[in-house]
Write an enzyme that holds these catalytic residues in place. Structure first.
Site, PDB file in Angstrom:
ATOM      1  N   SER A  92      43.627  78.457  72.400  1.00  0.00           N
ATOM      2  CA  SER A  92      44.517  79.350  71.665  1.00  0.00           C
ATOM      3  C   SER A  92      45.236  80.387  72.512  1.00  0.00           C
ATOM      4  O   SER A  92      46.068  81.128  71.987  1.00  0.00           O
ATOM      5  CB  SER A  92      43.754  80.045  70.544  1.00  0.00           C
ATOM      6  OG  SER A  92      43.758  79.230  69.397  1.00  0.00           O
ATOM      7  N   TYR A 188      42.801  84.543  60.647  1.00  0.00           N
ATOM      8  CA  TYR A 188      43.243  83.644  61.724  1.00  0.00           C
ATOM      9  C   TYR A 188      43.577  82.265  61.176  1.00  0.00           C
ATOM     10  O   TYR A 188      42.764  81.652  60.483  1.00  0.00           O
ATOM     11  CB  TYR A 188      42.139  83.534  62.784  1.00  0.00           C
ATOM     12  CG  TYR A 188      42.649  83.019  64.084  1.00  0.00           C
ATOM     13  CD1 TYR A 188      43.230  83.872  65.003  1.00  0.00           C
ATOM     14  CD2 TYR A 188      42.565  81.669  64.386  1.00  0.00           C
ATOM     15  CE1 TYR A 188      43.719  83.393  66.210  1.00  0.00           C
ATOM     16  CE2 TYR A 188      43.044  81.180  65.585  1.00  0.00           C
ATOM     17  CZ  TYR A 188      43.620  82.051  66.490  1.00  0.00           C
ATOM     18  OH  TYR A 188      44.101  81.563  67.679  1.00  0.00           O
ATOM     19  N   SER A 189      44.760  81.782  61.484  1.00  0.00           N
ATOM     20  CA  SER A 189      45.205  80.497  60.947  1.00  0.00           C
ATOM     21  C   SER A 189      45.959  79.695  61.985  1.00  0.00           C
ATOM     22  O   SER A 189      47.077  80.049  62.381  1.00  0.00           O
ATOM     23  CB  SER A 189      46.106  80.704  59.725  1.00  0.00           C
ATOM     24  OG  SER A 189      46.630  79.462  59.286  1.00  0.00           O
ATOM     25  N   ASN A 190      45.367  78.597  62.417  1.00  0.00           N
ATOM     26  CA  ASN A 190      46.068  77.672  63.301  1.00  0.00           C
ATOM     27  C   ASN A 190      47.227  76.991  62.590  1.00  0.00           C
ATOM     28  O   ASN A 190      48.196  76.572  63.227  1.00  0.00           O
ATOM     29  CB  ASN A 190      45.080  76.645  63.848  1.00  0.00           C
ATOM     30  CG  ASN A 190      44.125  77.252  64.853  1.00  0.00           C
ATOM     31  OD1 ASN A 190      44.531  77.715  65.904  1.00  0.00           O
ATOM     32  ND2 ASN A 190      42.845  77.296  64.512  1.00  0.00           N
ATOM     33  N   GLY A 348      40.768  81.339  74.264  1.00  0.00           N
ATOM     34  CA  GLY A 348      41.101  79.953  73.985  1.00  0.00           C
ATOM     35  C   GLY A 348      39.850  79.118  73.985  1.00  0.00           C
ATOM     36  O   GLY A 348      39.008  79.241  74.877  1.00  0.00           O
TER      37      GLY A 348
END
Length: 445
Positions: A92, A188-190, A348
């Site tokens: 990330s 948090y949202s991918n 990440g």
């Protein structure tokens, strides 16, 4: 997913070995050059002794040659000798680059941060007329995180060779109900960054991989930085590992315990996995040196005009228990106070790779920590390893600022130093606080 470490029963795994020429002379810090190297090396060895396959540390306090340290478990060194210049999957940390690309286009007048998603992706995002590009970038869209959908698990474990596109990943995320109304909370949202990847394609006619290459990597001379669209590496790379099923700690859920790949001393080598499931949320590959150059260029204003850099640094609170003084998330980057100074950072995590990238507000000081494993961090399955990782991160941040760690200092839960270790912003995971109610966004400088 988040950062990771392992506990294994293999003989010798608790003894770290230093890679040849891994520790290089560094800046004349307040702690003293020799003392600094010795402290960071000892903390890195402790992390490996706790079960990590290895660790790369790079610290530049802006006053001399960076300090680079590599420690590695003997079993891992037999397969690949870890090097400070190895490429690794950034997870990330990718989001910082994606946000940079959006802000470059905003500076060129090709889009605005207040554009509704509906303008660029008509009919593809629920309530897209109320979700802005800014909300995608700072995780206030309310979109369900696609990595929570079981359809991704075979890819996360390396058992499905499918190549995922931004459109594919977005479609998985939006088939779930949103978590809350747009702009109401932080979570948090991918999926938000899958949407960002799709928007970038729509606005420019280029893929996110091409945009990273043309707008960031080539102009900055980042020869080992690229967004992977398949399993191939472009250069020498760190091998990533997860425990095999018989060595996976009990704290890792059953669904994640059988990772695909060649077996190696109680571990599975996941280096050949296809990371396309990370997409615009987590598929960039880089090195510690390349990322330091990127952070320096970003924070010094080489990549963005002042107005857009200020937008990137405009944050919303991440910690519901501490919305005023706690960590904040801007556009693709987080910030907060540590015992040694205020940092801008991201984490990440993607199967086999856990990394933290850190800088100050000017880009003159940078640091990176890579541990080539992930699932144990994701689920905090080994408290001893997590604690060793936190201690190393605190020391790295203070070394970056050229100061010794204050006596009695411990990571503060929810702050960026501990957030880095806990996996805030990792490609398949999310911070534990989930959804944070938002007061008026703070301006972080």
């Amino acid at each position: 997913m988040a950062a990771s470490c392992l506990v294994t029963g293999t003989v010798g795994s608790a003894v770290a070995v230093s890679a040849p020429s891994a520790v290089r002379s560094g800046p004349d810090t307040a702690e003293g050059d020799g003392a600094l190297r010795a402290r960071l090396s000892q903390l890195a060895r402790t992390l490996v002794a706790a079960g990590a396959p290895g660790v790369i540390v790079r610290v530049d306090d802006g006053r001399g040659r960076p300090v680079e340290i590599v420690e590695q478990a003997p079993w891992a060194a037999r397969g690949h000798r870890l090097d400070a210049g190895d490429e690794f999957r950034m997870g990330s940390n990718t989001k910082t680059m994606m946000a940079t690309l959006v802000l470059q286009l905003a500076a060129e007048g090709r889009l605005t941060l207040d554009d509704p998603v509906q303008r660029w992706l008509p009919g593809r995002v629920p309530d897209g007329g109320a979700i802005t590009l800014r909300m995608l970038l700072n995780h206030t869209s309310g979109l369900f995180d696609y990595t929570e959908d079981g359809a991704l698990l075979p890819s996360i474990l390396g058992r499905d060779p499918r190549r995922w596109t931004s459109a594919d990943l977005l479609a998985v995320g939006v088939r779930h109900e949103p978590l809350f109304a747009p702009g109401a909370r932080w979570s948090y949202s991918n999926t938000g960054y899958a949407a960002v990847g799709a928007v970038l394609e729509q606005v420019t006619g280029q893929s996110p991989a091409d945009l990273v290459r043309d707008r960031i990597a080539r102009p900055l001379g980042l020869r080992h930085t690229y967004l992977a669209t398949g399993p191939a590496w472009l250069g020498r790379h760190a091998h990533g590992y997860e425990p095999d099923p018989s060595h996976m700690p009990p704290g890792v859920p059953a669904a994640f315990r059988d990772v695909a790949g060649p077996r190696h001393d109680g571990h599975v080598d996941v280096s050949a996995h296809d990371p396309s499931w990370g997409g615009a949320a987590g598929a960039v590959v880089s090195t510690a040196q390349d990322w330091a150059r990127f952070h320096s260029a970003l924070m010094s204003g080489r990549l963005l005009p002042p107005a857009q850099l200020a937008e990137m640094r405009t944050t919303v609170p991440m910690d519901p228990e501490n919305p005023v003084d706690g960590p904040g998330y801007g556009l693709g980057i987080e910030t907060g106070a540590t015992p040694c100074g205020t940092v801008w950072a991201h984490d990440g995590g993607i199967t086999g790779y856990s990394s933290s990238t850190i800088t100050d507000g000017t880009g003159s000081r940078t640091a990176t920590v890579l541990v080539p494993t992930e699932l144990l961090y994701e689920f905090e399955a080994d408290p001893g390893l997590v604690e060793a990782d936190r201690a190393l991160h605190v020391a790295v941040v203070c070394a970056m600022f050229g100061t010794p760690v204050p006596a009695g200092t411990a990571p503060v839960a929810g702050g960026p130093a501990s957030g880095i270790v806990a996996g805030l912003g990792a490609a398949g995971g999310r911070p534990a606080d989930g959804a944070t109610p938002l007061p008026v966004p703070a301006q972080a400088g």
